[in-house]
Design a protein around this motif. Structure first.
Motif, PDB file in Angstrom:
ATOM      1  N   VAL A   1       0.532  -1.190   0.075  1.00 51.06           N
ATOM      2  CA  VAL A   1       0.078   0.194  -0.098  1.00 51.06           C
ATOM      3  C   VAL A   1       0.814   1.327  -0.040  1.00 51.06           C
ATOM      4  O   VAL A   1       1.872   1.045   0.798  1.00 51.06           O
ATOM      5  CB  VAL A   1      -0.851   0.134   1.095  1.00 51.06           C
ATOM      6  N   GLY A   2       0.432   2.260  -0.501  1.00 46.00           N
ATOM      7  CA  GLY A   2       1.254   3.709  -0.753  1.00 46.00           C
ATOM      8  C   GLY A   2       0.231   4.616  -1.086  1.00 46.00           C
ATOM      9  O   GLY A   2      -1.003   4.425  -1.181  1.00 46.00           O
ATOM     10  N   ILE A   3       0.899   5.811  -1.405  1.00 49.95           N
ATOM     11  CA  ILE A   3      -0.150   6.908  -1.888  1.00 49.95           C
ATOM     12  C   ILE A   3       0.288   7.179  -3.434  1.00 49.95           C
ATOM     13  O   ILE A   3       1.547   6.892  -3.761  1.00 49.95           O
ATOM     14  CB  ILE A   3       0.035   8.220  -1.016  1.00 49.95           C
ATOM     15  N   SER A   4      -0.545   7.776  -4.054  1.00 49.96           N
ATOM     16  CA  SER A   4      -0.424   7.978  -5.527  1.00 49.96           C
ATOM     17  C   SER A   4       0.531   9.233  -5.670  1.00 49.96           C
ATOM     18  O   SER A   4       0.649   9.899  -4.859  1.00 49.96           O
ATOM     19  CB  SER A   4      -1.724   8.239  -6.483  1.00 49.96           C
ATOM     20  N   ASP A   5       1.202   8.988  -6.893  1.00 46.85           N
ATOM     21  CA  ASP A   5       1.767  10.125  -7.315  1.00 46.85           C
ATOM     22  C   ASP A   5       1.487  11.686  -7.087  1.00 46.85           C
ATOM     23  O   ASP A   5       1.763  12.521  -6.869  1.00 46.85           O
ATOM     24  CB  ASP A   5       2.498  10.075  -8.654  1.00 46.85           C
ATOM     25  N   HIS A   6       0.001  11.453  -7.566  1.00 43.23           N
ATOM     26  CA  HIS A   6      -0.728  13.019  -7.624  1.00 43.23           C
ATOM     27  C   HIS A   6      -0.824  13.187  -6.179  1.00 43.23           C
ATOM     28  O   HIS A   6      -0.825  14.548  -5.875  1.00 43.23           O
ATOM     29  CB  HIS A   6      -2.052  12.463  -8.148  1.00 43.23           C
TER      30      HIS A   6
END
Lengths: 121, 989
Positions: free
Chosen positions: A20-25
Motif C-alpha cells: 500500500v502507498g499513496i499515488s504520485d498525484h
C-alpha cells in the motif's frame, strides 16, 4: 498491476500480500513530506478506514486502508527519509504491506485507467 | 491621580474618540465613495427583527482623565495587606525586565508568528523561554505555553493517553491543588476520560500504597499517574518513589513542579525523579514574571522528552513549539514547527482545540529567568527558605499552634494546625492587615483547622515580624518552637542549573532589538483577516498594571478584593447589554475555551433534562478548525458526532441542507455552532430561521463571536436565538495579541443555560460584591477566575466606548473594509465566487484572476504556493500579511479594523494595487519574496524534518537586522518600494 482508491491510495498484490502507498498525484498535492506516521506491524486494518497519516508542513493526510487485513511490514526507510514518498510515491515510497483477510476486496478498487481519468476532472 | 508613565498626547491614536483615527471628513468621504448615506445604512441588510433597538444601555463614555481616575479608584478598592497567600500562585519578587519587555509594543501587540520572516522577534523570545525551561527541567521539549497549570495538566493527561493507547483512567493524587483537580473533572465530564482522584495519606502527601492498589485493580484500564513535587499541603513528595512506582506499573508518570523552586540550591529537577525521570511535566509559571493579578493570565508549562530514544512522543502533544530553522540562504532563524497536530489543520482530529496560548507570559517568563540568571534564582530560593524557616520558628512557638504534619520536609510553604477555628482566624488576621494563608482543612481526611502559609523572597523582616506578633498576641507564648526538618539531599538539586548571568542593560538592549523585527498595529494597518488587529490602548495596559489589581490574590477574602470583583461585575453587566443575553461567565481564557464552555453547557442542559442521547453537533463547512476540534474535545465523536453543513450560492449556511440533516437526525442533535458574520465576512441574514430550525429539533444554538467587531451594538443576539456566544476580548475588545496570547474571552448565555454557568458569578448585595456559584454549575475551566488582567483591559476599553462607541467601532470597521474592497475590486476578484451580491461586513477575501495565476505559475511557483508568496509580498511593503489561504485556499483575507485614517487606508490600498502591478509585470519576484526582512524565506520543510526544540543557552542567540525596517518602508513612495523589490529580487535570483 496497481489499483487505486478515490482517496488516492494505491494497492498492489505481491505474493499473498498487498503493498500500500499513496499515488504520485497525492504526494504532489501534499508537497514536501516531513513525517510518515508509520503504524505498528500487527495492526489490524478495516477496508475504507483511516489507519495512518502522512504529513507535510501544512497538512496531514489520513491514509485509508484499501483492504482489510493485518500489517506485516512497514517501510522503515521513511522514518529518516520521508522525502522518498515525494521522490518515488508509487515504488520506493510504499508505506505498508498487508496480509489481506478478504482478497476479494481488491476487486472493488479502481483500475489505474479509471483513477487517472478521475484526476482529469 | 497618578502621573501616567507615557504621554497620551504624543500617541496619535490614544486620545481619539473611541480610539478611532478617522476624522468626520474621512468618514463622509468613505461613505460617499461606497455610495452609502450614513453609518447606520451599512447594516441595512440585517433583518429588522434581530436589530438592537438602540445603543446598548451601558452608559456614556468616559474620557481621559476621568477614565484614568475611574480605573484607579477600582484598583484602590482592593486592600493592601501583608500576604502569605500562595497555594500554587505565590508572589515572588519579579525583576524589572519583564515589565520593560511588556512595554515593547511590537512584541505585545503583534499576532501569532505565522509569518516567520516578520516575526523573528516573537519567535526568539519563545525560543529563549523553551531553552531555559528545558535546561531547568531537563526535558528537551517545553512548548511555547498552554493556558495555566490546570489545563496543561489536562493536556498532559490526554497526551499520555494517546501514547499508551488502551486505558481511559488516570490516577490523580489529591496532592495536586484542588483548583486544578476541579478543572480536570470539568473537562473530563461527558468524555471517555476517567479522572480517579486518590485521597492524601494522613501525612499530607500522596498515598503511594493507595495509588498502587488502585492501579493494580484497574489493570490495563489505567494509563497514567499524576503527582506533584510539592503537595497542596506544602509537604515535599518523595518524587523518586512515586516516579519508580509509575514505571513499575507500566504507566506514564505526569509530574507537577514549581519552576521557581528548581534553581540552584532548590529542588531536584523532574528529569532525575526516580530511575528514569517522569514522562511528562507541567507547572504554573505565572509567578516567574507576574504578581497574582487575581489569578491570571497564567502560564501553563508543559514538557515532554524529545531525544533519539523517544523521537516521536512529541507528536502526541498539544500547543505550539518553536524550532530552529534556516532561511533559504542558510541564515539561522526560528519558526513554528509541528503544526499538523493543531486545530487549524487537523480540525476534529487535532490533539487539542487550543489556539491562542499564553505566549506573552512565556516571553516575560523567559525574560524574568534571564534577568535573575543562575545567581538571582538561587538567591531567591534561599531567601524564601530562610523566610519560611524564620516564620516556622516564630509561629510554632505560639501556644497551641502545632505543625500540621510533624517531621515532614517542606521548602517554602508549610501548614499549621491552629487551636481555633481557622476561618475565624483568617478573618481576624485580615482585619489586622495580614492575609495569613489558606484554609486547607478539607484536603486531608479527618483534619480541621489547618492553615497553609507561603513564603517567598518578597516578604521582608517587618512582614515576618508582623505575622509573628499577630500569632503571639492571638495565642500567647507557648513552649519551644517545633524542630525544623531539612529537605533531604535526595530531594534537592545537585550543582548549578547552567543559566547564564547577563547584565540587565544588555538584556534590555537585546529585547529592544528583537522588538524591531516585528510590526505593530500601532504604526500601520495590520490586515490579518478574522484576527481583528485593532489598536490596543495604552491606558488599558496602565490600568492592568495598577498595583491594586496586580497584587490581588484570588484566594483573598471578598472584602479584600472588592475592586477586582467590581470589574467582573461590570463586565457581566456591560456584556449582557451588548449581546442582549441573560448572563455571562468571565472565566474562559481564550476563544477556543469559550467554545468548549458553550458546548459543555449544551451537554449539561440536555443531561439535566434527561435528554442524554444528543451526540451530534452541526458545524458549517466554512467554520474555523477550532469549532470541530472543540466538539471533539467535548466528547463528540470525530467520526459520527459532527455533521458538516455547506454554504449556498449566497455564501450563507444552506438552510435546505440543514432542514434535511435535522429531519434525519433530529433527536440526536445537541446543537449547532455557527460563526456570524461567517468566515467569508458575510452576515448570516437567516440566522434566526436557522436557530428556529435547530430549536424545534430540541437542539441549542452556539454563535462563534470571533467576528463580533462587525456587528456589536447593531445585532441583538438574544433576538437572533443565540443560546451561547463567546467573544474573544483580544479581538473585538482591544486586548493585545501578545504574539499569540494570552487570549481572553467571555461566554454569554440565554436563560436556559444560566443555572449551569461555570466559575463564579459576581452579585451585588448591599453595596458589596460577592462571588456566587450557579446552582447546577458545570465546574471550572481555570484554576482560578481566568485572565483577570485582561478583564481590566476590556473594562477600560468598554468604559471608553460607552453605548455610542460600541456601535461606532463596528460601523467604522465595516466602513473601512467596504471602502478598501471598493478600491481593490477593480484588480482583484472577490471570494467566494458567486457571492458578490452579499455585502461584506468587516473583512473580505481577495484572489487573483486566472490569467495572473497562470503567469505566476509559468515562473515555477506552484498554484498552491501563490497565495503564500503574495502574503510575503506584503512584508516587502512594510505590512504584516493578510490571512493566507483561509477559509479559501486561493484567497487573501483582509480585515482593516476601525483604527486607521482614510489616508492610512489609501496608502494600504495603493500598496496592494502596486503589488498587483508588480506581479503582473514581474511575476518572478514571487520566487524570492520577502526581500527586506532580517531573513529570507524560511525553510520550514527542513525545520520540521530535523526538529531542534531547545539548546543550552550560554549566551544570547544572535539577532539579525532588518535589511529595510518596516517603519522605513512605510515612509517610502510606493513606486520606490516596487523598484527596490525588483532590484533585490534580481540580486537574489
Amino acid at each position: 498491476m496497481k489499483q487505486y482508491l478515490e482517496s488516492h491510495e494505491w494497492a498492489e498484490k505481491e505474493g499473498d500480500l498487498v503493498v500500500v502507498g499513496i499515488s504520485d498525484h497525492a504526494q504532489s498535492e501534499l508537497s514536501d513530506v516531513v513525517f510518515v506516521d508509520l503504524p505498528a506491524v500487527g495492526k489490524v486494518l478495516a477496508a475504507g478506514k483511516s489507519f495512518m497519516a502522512v504529513e507535510s508542513v501544512k497538512a496531514a493526510s489520513d491514509i485509508y486502508a484499501p483492504v482489510s487485513g493485518t500489517i506485516t511490514a512497514v517501510n522503515a526507510a521513511l522514518k529518516d527519509n520521508p522525502e522518498i514518498v515525494n521522490q518515488s510515491a508509487e515504488k520506493d515510497g510504499w508505506l505498508v504491506k498487508v496480509k489481506p483477510s478478504d482478497p476479494a476486496e481488491l476487486g472493488k478498487l479502481l483500475s489505474e485507467e479509471t483513477y487517472r481519468k478521475s484526476l482529469a476532472h | 491621580m497618578n502621573k501616567l508613565p507615557y504621554d497620551p498626547a504624543s500617541l496619535p491614536r490614544e486620545l481619539t474618540r473611541h480610539y478611532i483615527s478617522a476624522s468626520e471628513g474621512d468618514i463622509q468621504a468613505m461613505l460617499s465613495s461606497i455610495g452609502v448615506a450614513k453609518l447606520e445604512d451599512l447594516f441595512g441588510h440585517l433583518p429588522q427583527a434581530i436589530r438592537m433597538a438602540g445603543e446598548p444601555p451601558i452608559g456614556a463614555e468616559l474620557l481621559y482623565p476621568r477614565l484614568q481616575e475611574h480605573l484607579e479608584t477600582l484598583a484602590a478598592a482592593n486592600a493592601a495587606k501583608i500576604s502569605f497567600l500562595g497555594d500554587g500562585l505565590p508572589s515572588w519578587r519579579v525583576p524589572a525586565l519583564p515589565d520593560f519587555v511588556a512595554s515593547l509594543r511590537e512584541l505585545t501587540t503583534s499576532y501569532t508568528p505565522y509569518q516567520p520572516e516578520r516575526s523573528q522577534g516573537t519567535l526568539m523570545t519563545h525560543w529563549i523561554y523553551q531553552c531555559l525551561m528545558a535546561t531547568l527541567t531537563g526535558f528537551e521539549a517545553v512548548n511555547a505555553s498552554l493556558y495555566d497549570r490546570a489545563t496543561a495538566l489536562f493536556e498532559a493527561i490526554q497526551c499520555a493517553r494517546r501514547l499508551v493507547k488502551g486505558g481511559n483512567t488516570v490516577l490523580v493524587s489529591e496532592a495536586v491543588y484542588p483548583g486544578d483537580l476541579a478543572v480536570l473533572r470539568t473537562l473530563a465530564e461527558g468524555t471517555s476520560l476517567v479522572i480517579r482522584a486518590v485521597p492524601l495519606a494522613a501525612g499530607g502527601v500522596t498515598d503511594a500504597a493507595a495509588v498502587q492498589s488502585a492501579a493494580k485493580a484497574l489493570g490495563a484500564e489505567c494509563f497514567a499517574v499524576v503527582f506533584p513535587q510539592v503537595a497542596c499541603t506544602g509537604n515535599l513528595e518523595d518524587v523518586h518513589a512515586l516516579s519508580d512506582l509509575a514505571a513499575g506499573l507500566g504507566v506514564k508518570a505526569v509530574g507537577v513542579f514549581d519552576p521557581m523552586l528548581l534553581g540552584g540550591g532548590g529542588l531536584v529537577p523532574p528529569v532525575r525523579w526516580g530511575q528514569r525521570g517522569v514522562d511528562l511535566v507541567v507547572a504554573e509559571g505565572q509567578h516567574l514574571c507576574m504578581a497574582p493579578n487575581f489569578g491570571g493570565p497564567g502560564l501553563g508549562v508543559f514538557g515532554i522528552r524529545h531525544n533519539a530514544e523517544r523521537p516521536n512522543e512529541i507528536r502526541a502533544t498539544s500547543g505550539r513549539f518553536v524550532g530552529k530553522a534556516k532561511d533559504l540562504a542558510g541564515r539561522e532563524c526560528r519558526v513554528m514547527v509541528l503544526s499538523t497536530r493543531e486545530q487549524h489543520i487537523r480540525r476534529e482530529k487535532a490533539n487539542s482545540n487550543i489556539c491562542s496560548n499564553e505566549a506573552f507570559i512565556a516571553t516575560m517568563a523567559g525574560a524574568a529567568l534571564l534577568a535573575r540568571g543562575e545567581k538571582g534564582l538561587k538567591a531567591a530560593i534561599a531567601a524564601a527558605r530562610a523566610n519560611a524557616a524564620s516564620a516556622w520558628r516564630d509561629l510554632t512557638a505560639a501556644a497551641g499552634v502545632k505543625p500540621a504534619f510533624p517531621g515532614r520536609p517542606f521548602w517554602n510553604e508549610f501548614a499549621l494546625e491552629l487551636p481555633v477555628d481557622v476561618g475565624d482566624f483568617i478573618r481576624d488576621a485580615s482585619a489586622a492587615g495580614i492575609q495569613a494563608g489558606v484554609d486547607i482543612s478539607a484536603r486531608v481526611a479527618g483534619r480541621k483547622n489547618l492553615l497553609l502559609l507561603s513564603f517567598t523572597d518578597l516578604q521582608g523582616e517587618p512582614d515576618l515580624k508582623a505575622l509573628g506578633a499577630f500569632f503571639a498576641k492571638r495565642f500567647g507564648p507557648g513552649t519551644a518552637a517545633a524542630p525544623l526538618v531539612e529537605a533531604p539531599a535526595a530531594l534537592r538539586r545537585e550543582g548549578a542549573v547552567g543559566f547564564p548571568d547577563i547584565a540587565e542593560a544588555e538584556l534590555r538592549a537585546y529585547y529592544t532589538r528583537l522588538a524591531s523585527q516585528n510590526v505593530s498595529p500601532d504604526s500601520t494597518c495590520y490586515p490579518l483577516g478574522s484576527c481583528t488587529m485593532k489598536y490596543n490602548p495604552y491606558l488599558n495596559d496602565y490600568a492592568a498594571g495598577l498595583e491594586g489589581f496586580q497584587r490581588a490574590h484570588p484566594q483573598s477574602l471578598p472584602e479584600d478584593v472588592q475592586g477586582a470583583l467590581e470589574v467582573i461585575y461590570r463586565t457581566q453587566e456591560n456584556f449582557k447589554s451588548i449581546t442582549g443575553l441573560a448572563a455571562l461567565t468571565t472565566q474562559p481564557v481564550a476563544g477556543a475555551q469559550g467554545e468548549l464552555v458553550g458546548i459543555k453547557l449544551f451537554q449539561a442542559y440536555h443531561r439535566d433534562r434527561g435528554d442524554a442521547k444528543r451526540n451530534l453537533l452541526l458545524i458549517p463547512h466554512s467554520a474555523h478548525g477550532t469549532n470541530p476540534a472543540t466538539a471533539a474535545v467535548a466528547g463528540f465523536s470525530p467520526e459520527t458526532g459532527i455533521a458538516v453543513i455547506e454554504a449556498d450560492a449566497s455564501g450563507q449556511v444552506d438552510l435546505a441542507q440543514l432542514r434535511g440533516v435535522v429531519a434525519e437526525h433530529g433527536p440526536r442533535i445537541a446543537g449547532i455552532m455557527c460563526t456570524n458574520p461567517n468566515t467569508s465576512g458575510i452576515f448570516e441574514t437567516r440566522f434566526k430561521e436557522l436557530a428556529d430550525i435547530v430549536h424545534a429539533a430540541g437542539g441549542l444554538v452556539y454563535m462563534d463571536g470571533a467576528n463580533m467587531n462587525a456587528i456589536c451594538g447593531w445585532a441583538d443576539l438574544g433576538k437572533m436565538g443565540v443560546d451561547a456566544v463567546h467573544n474573544n476580548t483580544h479581538k473585538t475588545w482591544s486586548i493585545p495579541h501578545g504574539g499569540g496570547g494570552p487570549g481572553d474571552a467571555f461566554v454569554a448565555v440565554s436563560e436556559k443555560l444560566v443555572p449551569f454557568l461555570p466559575g463564579m458569578q459576581v452579585v451585588r448585595e448591599g453595596g458589596k460584591f460577592l462571588p456566587v456559584r450557579s446552582p447546577k454549575s458545570i465546574g471550572d475551566f481555570h484554576r482560578h477566575q481566568g485572565n483577570f488582567a485582561h478583564k481590566v483591559r476590556a473594562h477600560a476599553y468598554v468604559a471608553a466606548l460607552g453605548g455610542a462607541g460600541v456601535r461606532r467601532i463596528s460601523a467604522l470597521a465595516v466602513l473601512s473594509a467596504r471602502y478598501l474592497q471598493k478600491r481593490l475590486e477593480p484588480k482583484f476578484p472577490v471570494l467566494p465566487s458567486g457571492s458578490e451580491a452579499s455585502p461584506r461586513m468587516h473583512e473580505f477575501i481577495l484572489t487573483l484572476a486566472p490569467e495572473l495565476f497562470a503567469k505566476i505559475e509559468a515562473t515555477g511557483v506552484t498554484k498552491a504556493q501563490v497565495m503564500g508568496r503574495m502574503g510575503k509580498l506584503f512584508l516587502d511593503f512594510g505590512f504584516h500579511a493578510p490571512t493566507v489561504s483561509f477559509p479559501e485556499v486561493f484567497g487573501l483575507m483582509i480585515e482593516p479594523t476601525e483604527s486607521y485614517t482614510k489616508a492610512e487606508l489609501d496608502r494600504f490600498a495603493d500598496c496592494v494595487l502596486a503589488m498587483h502591478e508588480l506581479v503582473s509585470a514581474h511575476p518572478e519576484v514571487l520566487k524570492t519574496v520577502p526581500h527586506f526582512t532580517p531573513v529570507d524565506r524560511v525553510d520550514e520543510v527542513s525545520a520540521n524534518k530535523n526538529l531542534v526544540l531547545s539548546e543550552k543557552l550560554a549566551a544570547l542567540p544572535e539577532v539579525l537586522s532588518n535589511r529595510l525596517a518596516p517603519t522605513d518602508l512605510q515612509k517610502l513612495p510606493v513606486e520606490e518600494i516596487q523598484k527596490r523589490i525588483l532590484a533585490a529580487s534580481r540580486t537574489a535570483a
